[in-house]
Structures are given as C-alpha cells and as structure tokens.
Write an enzyme that holds these catalytic residues in place. Structure first.
Site, PDB file in Angstrom:
ATOM      1  N   ALA A  65      -0.305  12.971 -23.295  1.00  0.00           N
ATOM      2  CA  ALA A  65      -0.769  11.500 -23.877  1.00  0.00           C
ATOM      3  C   ALA A  65       0.099  11.146 -24.684  1.00  0.00           C
ATOM      4  O   ALA A  65       0.622   9.880 -24.600  1.00  0.00           O
ATOM      5  CB  ALA A  65      -2.171  11.533 -24.100  1.00  0.00           C
TER       6      ALA A  65
ATOM      7  N   LYS B 195      -2.004   5.743 -23.419  1.00  0.00           N
ATOM      8  CA  LYS B 195      -1.677   6.139 -24.708  1.00  0.00           C
ATOM      9  C   LYS B 195      -0.165   5.724 -24.796  1.00  0.00           C
ATOM     10  O   LYS B 195       0.246   4.526 -25.148  1.00  0.00           O
ATOM     11  CB  LYS B 195      -1.873   7.705 -25.124  1.00  0.00           C
ATOM     12  CG  LYS B 195      -3.039   8.280 -24.685  1.00  0.00           C
ATOM     13  CD  LYS B 195      -4.450   7.820 -25.324  1.00  0.00           C
ATOM     14  CE  LYS B 195      -5.584   8.220 -24.609  1.00  0.00           C
ATOM     15  NZ  LYS B 195      -5.614   9.657 -24.206  1.00  0.00           N
TER      16      LYS B 195
ATOM     17  N   PHE C  69      -8.171  18.732 -25.098  1.00  0.00           N
ATOM     18  CA  PHE C  69      -8.946  17.625 -25.105  1.00  0.00           C
ATOM     19  C   PHE C  69     -10.005  17.575 -24.490  1.00  0.00           C
ATOM     20  O   PHE C  69     -10.231  18.500 -23.689  1.00  0.00           O
ATOM     21  CB  PHE C  69      -7.920  16.486 -24.738  1.00  0.00           C
ATOM     22  CG  PHE C  69      -8.369  15.098 -24.842  1.00  0.00           C
ATOM     23  CD1 PHE C  69      -8.330  14.596 -26.221  1.00  0.00           C
ATOM     24  CD2 PHE C  69      -8.688  14.156 -23.758  1.00  0.00           C
ATOM     25  CE1 PHE C  69      -8.772  13.120 -26.202  1.00  0.00           C
ATOM     26  CE2 PHE C  69      -8.915  13.188 -23.771  1.00  0.00           C
ATOM     27  CZ  PHE C  69      -9.230  12.485 -25.398  1.00  0.00           C
ATOM     28  N   ASP C  70     -10.984  16.934 -25.019  1.00  0.00           N
ATOM     29  CA  ASP C  70     -12.401  16.789 -24.223  1.00  0.00           C
ATOM     30  C   ASP C  70     -12.479  16.624 -22.869  1.00  0.00           C
ATOM     31  O   ASP C  70     -13.199  17.229 -22.119  1.00  0.00           O
ATOM     32  CB  ASP C  70     -13.505  15.767 -25.216  1.00  0.00           C
ATOM     33  CG  ASP C  70     -13.084  14.319 -25.151  1.00  0.00           C
ATOM     34  OD1 ASP C  70     -11.788  14.072 -24.793  1.00  0.00           O
ATOM     35  OD2 ASP C  70     -13.924  13.401 -25.373  1.00  0.00           O
TER      36      ASP C  70
ATOM     37  N   ASP D  73      -0.155  18.320 -21.589  1.00  0.00           N
ATOM     38  CA  ASP D  73      -1.343  17.460 -21.593  1.00  0.00           C
ATOM     39  C   ASP D  73      -0.321  16.347 -22.429  1.00  0.00           C
ATOM     40  O   ASP D  73      -0.576  16.657 -23.853  1.00  0.00           O
ATOM     41  CB  ASP D  73      -2.549  17.781 -22.185  1.00  0.00           C
ATOM     42  CG  ASP D  73      -3.631  16.516 -22.277  1.00  0.00           C
ATOM     43  OD1 ASP D  73      -3.155  15.507 -22.056  1.00  0.00           O
ATOM     44  OD2 ASP D  73      -4.670  16.970 -22.849  1.00  0.00           O
TER      45      ASP D  73
ATOM     46  N   TYR E 158       0.802  -1.396   0.014  1.00  0.00           N
ATOM     47  CA  TYR E 158       0.070   0.069   0.018  1.00  0.00           C
ATOM     48  C   TYR E 158       0.701   1.264   0.088  1.00  0.00           C
ATOM     49  O   TYR E 158       0.688   2.311  -0.753  1.00  0.00           O
ATOM     50  CB  TYR E 158      -0.816   0.026   1.167  1.00  0.00           C
ATOM     51  CG  TYR E 158      -1.938   1.072   1.215  1.00  0.00           C
ATOM     52  CD1 TYR E 158      -3.443   0.798   0.841  1.00  0.00           C
ATOM     53  CD2 TYR E 158      -1.857   2.307   1.688  1.00  0.00           C
ATOM     54  CE1 TYR E 158      -4.310   1.632   0.704  1.00  0.00           C
ATOM     55  CE2 TYR E 158      -2.641   3.335   1.460  1.00  0.00           C
ATOM     56  CZ  TYR E 158      -3.954   2.827   1.134  1.00  0.00           C
ATOM     57  OH  TYR E 158      -5.000   3.847   1.009  1.00  0.00           O
TER      58      TYR E 158
ATOM     59  N   HIS F 224     -21.207  12.818 -26.000  1.00  0.00           N
ATOM     60  CA  HIS F 224     -20.935  11.631 -27.127  1.00  0.00           C
ATOM     61  C   HIS F 224     -20.851  10.441 -26.690  1.00  0.00           C
ATOM     62  O   HIS F 224     -21.147   9.407 -27.297  1.00  0.00           O
ATOM     63  CB  HIS F 224     -19.587  12.045 -27.966  1.00  0.00           C
ATOM     64  CG  HIS F 224     -18.336  11.957 -27.161  1.00  0.00           C
ATOM     65  ND1 HIS F 224     -18.084  13.085 -26.219  1.00  0.00           N
ATOM     66  CD2 HIS F 224     -17.350  10.923 -27.399  1.00  0.00           C
ATOM     67  CE1 HIS F 224     -17.002  12.740 -25.549  1.00  0.00           C
ATOM     68  NE2 HIS F 224     -16.545  11.631 -25.931  1.00  0.00           N
TER      69      HIS F 224
HETATM   70  C1  LIG Z   1      -6.773  10.408 -23.616  1.00  0.00           C
HETATM   71  C2  LIG Z   1      -6.286  11.871 -23.353  1.00  0.00           C
HETATM   72  C3  LIG Z   1      -6.718  12.155 -22.062  1.00  0.00           C
HETATM   73  C4  LIG Z   1      -7.414  11.741 -21.109  1.00  0.00           C
HETATM   74  O1  LIG Z   1      -6.712  10.633 -20.384  1.00  0.00           O
HETATM   75  P1  LIG Z   1      -7.708   9.232 -19.959  1.00  0.00           P
HETATM   76  O2  LIG Z   1      -6.512   8.233 -19.772  1.00  0.00           O
HETATM   77  O3  LIG Z   1      -8.545   8.761 -21.154  1.00  0.00           O
HETATM   78  O4  LIG Z   1      -8.487   9.569 -18.819  1.00  0.00           O
HETATM   79  C5  LIG Z   1      -6.071  13.561 -21.809  1.00  0.00           C
HETATM   80  N1  LIG Z   1      -5.673  14.346 -22.898  1.00  0.00           N
HETATM   81  C6  LIG Z   1      -5.318  14.039 -24.076  1.00  0.00           C
HETATM   82  C7  LIG Z   1      -4.642  14.693 -25.016  1.00  0.00           C
HETATM   83  C8  LIG Z   1      -5.708  12.467 -24.274  1.00  0.00           C
HETATM   84  O5  LIG Z   1      -5.296  11.993 -25.624  1.00  0.00           O
END
Ligand SMILES: *Cc1c(COP(=O)(O)O)cnc(C)c1O
Length: 460
Positions: free
Chosen positions: A217, A258, A124-125, A215, A72, A450
């Site tokens: 990913a 990703k 990103f969304d 961000d 933990y 969506h």
């Molecule tokens: C996928 C993604 C996120 C969110 O990540 P999750 O692991 O799906 O919660 C944020 N920003 C970008 C650019 C992404 O591609």
C-alpha cells in the site's frame, strides 16, 4: 536566508468544510455510540481517520479520467496500467481489483488453507482478517525495536530474522504457503523496511522454499525512507529504489487508495503464471473480468498516472514533510508519539498520553473521542479494538502499543490545519491527569469489530 520548504503544487479547486461547536459534537458522538466511523463526514472539521482514498488527484490524473476506455474486455486503460505496473514493479502479470483487501481475498483464495502459517511484519488488519477467516494463522515477526516508541531506529518495519527462522522451522514448508512483508508497516506506526532487510528476508525465505508477498500500500513512502536513511541509496531515484525493492518479492497486493493516489482501486501482481491463472478465476468470481476487476476504465487510467507521480521526490518530499510537520509540532508540546515519525501518519502513544485510563477501557479510542470533542478532528484507534479478540479464547488481545493514529490525506490539508490538530491535542495533554475513565463495548462483530462497534462511556 535559506528559502523555506513549500508545496510543489498550487490549488485549482476547493471544498468547504464546517467548523462545529463542542455542544454539537457532544451530541453527535453520543448518537454515533462513541465510534468515529459512525459519524457522517459533515460533522468532522479535519478528517484524519485515514489517508486511504481520501487524497486529492492531480490535474494530470483528472485529464486521464476523461480518456478512460470503458470496454468490458481488453480496455486500453487496462493495458496502460499493465504496462505501468510492469515498468515500475517489474511484474509480468497483474489483476485489477476494487481495492486492496479484494486483492488479498483473491490471492489468498489461491494460496491459503486451514492450519497454514503466514509469517510477516505486523500484518495489516484486513490482511490478518483474510488469513484468520481461512483458519490460517498470521505470525508477527517484527523486530522488538518497533514496540519501543522512544527508539529512533530508522527501519522499525523490519522483520527479525531469528523470529522468522523459528517459524520456518516450526512447520513443514507445505504449511507455510507464503510470507507477507508490509511496506511500510502500518500497524507498527507507518514504519519502513530497509532494503537490506527485504533482501535478507527474501534470501531466507528462498532457502526454506517460501514465496514472499509484499503488501505494498505505501511502497513509495517506503522507498523514500530508504533513499533518506539507508547507506548507498541517497543518490538513487525513487523509481530505481522501487524497482530494486520488488526484485525481492514474488507477488504484491496493492491498495491503490494509498500510494496509487486514487480514490478507489487495488491490484495484485506476480511473476508466477500458475498463480495468475488460478487467481484469474477467483478474480472473475469476486471482482470482475480480468481486464477490469472492479475498476472503471477511467479509474485504471488515473491509477496509471498516480503510480507515476507518487514515485518521485516531487510528490514524496511534500507529502512526508507535512506528516513530519505535525509530528514535530506534537513533540515540541511534549506529546508522546511513535518515533521516528512515519510516512503517512503520526501515531500518538495513547498509553503514555493517558496513563490513568485502564487498558480494559480502550485507551486509544478514549483519546480519539476526546480529540474529536476538543477540536472536531477525527483520528482513529490503532489498539485493542483493532486487535479483535483471540479466535481461540475469545479474550481481548491487548497489543503492546495503543495508538491514536492521525493519518494525513495526500495533497488535501494545509499546515494551518495541522496546527489546529496539534493545538487540540496540546489542550488535552494539559489536563490528562484528570482523565481516568474510558469506554466499554455494548455490541461488537467477530472480525474487524472496530468499524462497527458500539461503545458507551464508563461512569466516573
Ligand atoms: C489499506 C491497506 C490494505 C487494504 O486495502 P484497502 O484498499 O483498504 O482494501 C492492506 N494492507 C495495507 C498495508 C494497507 O494499508
């Protein structure tokens, strides 16, 4: 004769997939209310919904799973990962989370308040969702070239510095707690940001006292594009490029699903100890104790190996060349796609593909449904459904571009599968003039609709 390109791996385990009939798919998609997220995966032949957490791990990653430490507190897997993050990104502090949006939730809980502005390049969304949920505002400062699908500008993820400076001048610095650079920029077509732009943005943000968050990913794909396209980087390794990129950030959020090359996980990392201390409290509340934060020890181990593997040309050449293989095939057939081809997905320009479907009838979603019916291929809409309604007026927001995104999971499908996808789209393209009606919404959620929206066909 030159030897052709080939994958730099061989396959050790396979998973059967089922090729359904059109009659079955007609029934299934109606039962799913014309929302591809509502389909169970056994009803999909080739699943290009997302490349998020859907890829294959390497034998080294699976081996690391077996040596995970499930303590933990103070798990050795946490320390492996911490060290790897420090080496690759240069950040001292890090917090694991269960996925990328959780990192956004934790970090934004520290940074954002009502009325704030958060400029960036096509947020990103989930990022936008977390900003707007806090009654702050995401402002898109992406360069105009990003919105012209025919332009072959090599770095369409770049921020327009003039647009950015306008935002910085609009409000006092206390109302702009951070800006967000998305690398690569998913919403505008998986497009990279150049090193020069990252550097210039950081300089301007520093001048105005605004911290920069990446961000991240698809940071490794972004580094690959810098290596391939930007002057002065062709002889640098991916790891060297990544290291330099992150010198222009104060913090990062990461979806490990990703470019972490794992099936679940995320993290945030930063230099500022004060942010780290505050974020730790939110992490404990929302995710878990600071040394696991929603991840199993074994998953942190696999992520540490994954981060190492993706930051190599061995991995990235194979990955991105498959995406380009599909994109080039579509172009051969005359199908309009976002150019240049992005790192993780091919984005079909749905407005050009289906010129007679009105924008009020969700053009890209309509194309996604027709492709599923044609070939059992599941893509995803990146268009009006994804853009949600304006929180103030409640009107649909019609983005400049309507895309059908075909995201390619890492190390998962063969180029034969890509050929099926391309043939499916070609068949539709040949009858596109007959397609004149789309879909309408029966039921929707207020944010990120969506995922759960229920649709029906417009009667023609
Ligand atoms: C996928 C993604 C996120 C969110 O990540 P999750 O692991 O799906 O919660 C944020 N920003 C970008 C650019 C992404 O591609």
């Amino acid at each position: 004769m030159n030897l052709p390109f080939a994958e730099n791996y061989k396959i050790k385990m396979v998973e059967p997939i089922y090729r359904s009939t059109r009659e079955q798919r007609v029934q299934w998609i109606a039962d799913a209310n014309y929302n591809l997220f509502n389909l169970s995966s056994d009803k999909v032949f080739i699943d290009l919904l997302t490349d998020s957490g859907t890829g294959a791990m390497s034998d080294r990653q699976w081996a690391a799973i077996m040596t995970g430490d499930e303590s933990y507190a103070g798990s050795s897997s946490y320390y492996h990962l911490k060290e790897k993050i420090q080496t690759i990104f240069g950040f001292e502090h890090f917090l694991p989370t269960h996925q990328g949006r959780a990192a956004e939730n934790v970090l934004f809980s520290v940074l954002l308040k009502e009325g704030d502005l958060v400029p960036g390049n096509s947020h990103f969304d989930t990022t936008k969702g977390h900003i707007e949920y806090r009654k702050a505002k995401a402002i898109d400062c992406t360069i105009d070239e990003a919105f012209d699908t025919d332009s072959t500008f090599p770095f369409k993820g770049n921020v327009d510095l003039a647009k950015l400076e306008k935002v910085f001048k609009l409000q006092p610095q206390k109302n702009i707690p951070a800006m967000i650079m998305t690398i690569t920029c998913n919403s505008s077509g998986g497009q990279p940001v150049s090193m020069a732009n990252l550097k210039a943005v950081k300089e301007m943000a520093t001048e105005y006292g605004v911290p920069v968050i990446f961000d991240s990913a698809r940071f490794a794909e972004n580094a690959w594009f810098i290596q391939q396209r930007e002057e002065g980087y062709s002889t640098k390794t991916i790891k060297e490029i990544v290291k330099e990129m992150f010198t222009y950030a104060d913090a990062m959020t990461m979806s490990s699903k990703k470019d972490g090359a794992v099936n679940i996980g995320g993290f945030m990392a930063m230099r500022n100890i004060d942010w780290y201390d505050k974020a730790s409290t939110f992490n404990i509340m929302y995710e878990g104790f600071v040394t696991y934060g929603g991840m199993a020890g074994r998953d942190m181990n696999a992520l540490a190996v994954g981060l190492d593997e993706v930051t190599t040309n061995d991995f990235l050449d194979t990955r991105i060349k498959q995406v380009q293989y599909l994109g080039n095939k579509l172009m051969e057939y005359g199908i309009p796609i976002q150019q240049p081809i992005g790192g993780h997905a091919v984005f079909v320009d749905a407005k050009k593909f289906l010129p007679y479907v009105p924008k009020e009838e969700y053009i890209a979603q309509t194309l996604a449904i027709i492709l599923y019916l044609e070939a059992g291929v599941r893509g995803v809409e990146v268009g009006t459904l994804l853009a949600d309604r304006d929180p103030e007026t409640n009107d649909n927001r019609y983005p400049k571009l309507e895309f059908l995104r075909l995201a390619i999971p890492r190390r998962t499908y063969s180029n034969n599968h890509m050929d099926v996808v391309a043939a499916g789209l070609k068949n539709i393209f040949e009858i596109r003039d007959e397609i004149r009606t789309g879909l309408l919404i029966r039921k929707e959620a207020a944010i990120m609709r969506h995922f759960t929206v229920l649709l029906e066909k417009v009667k023609s």
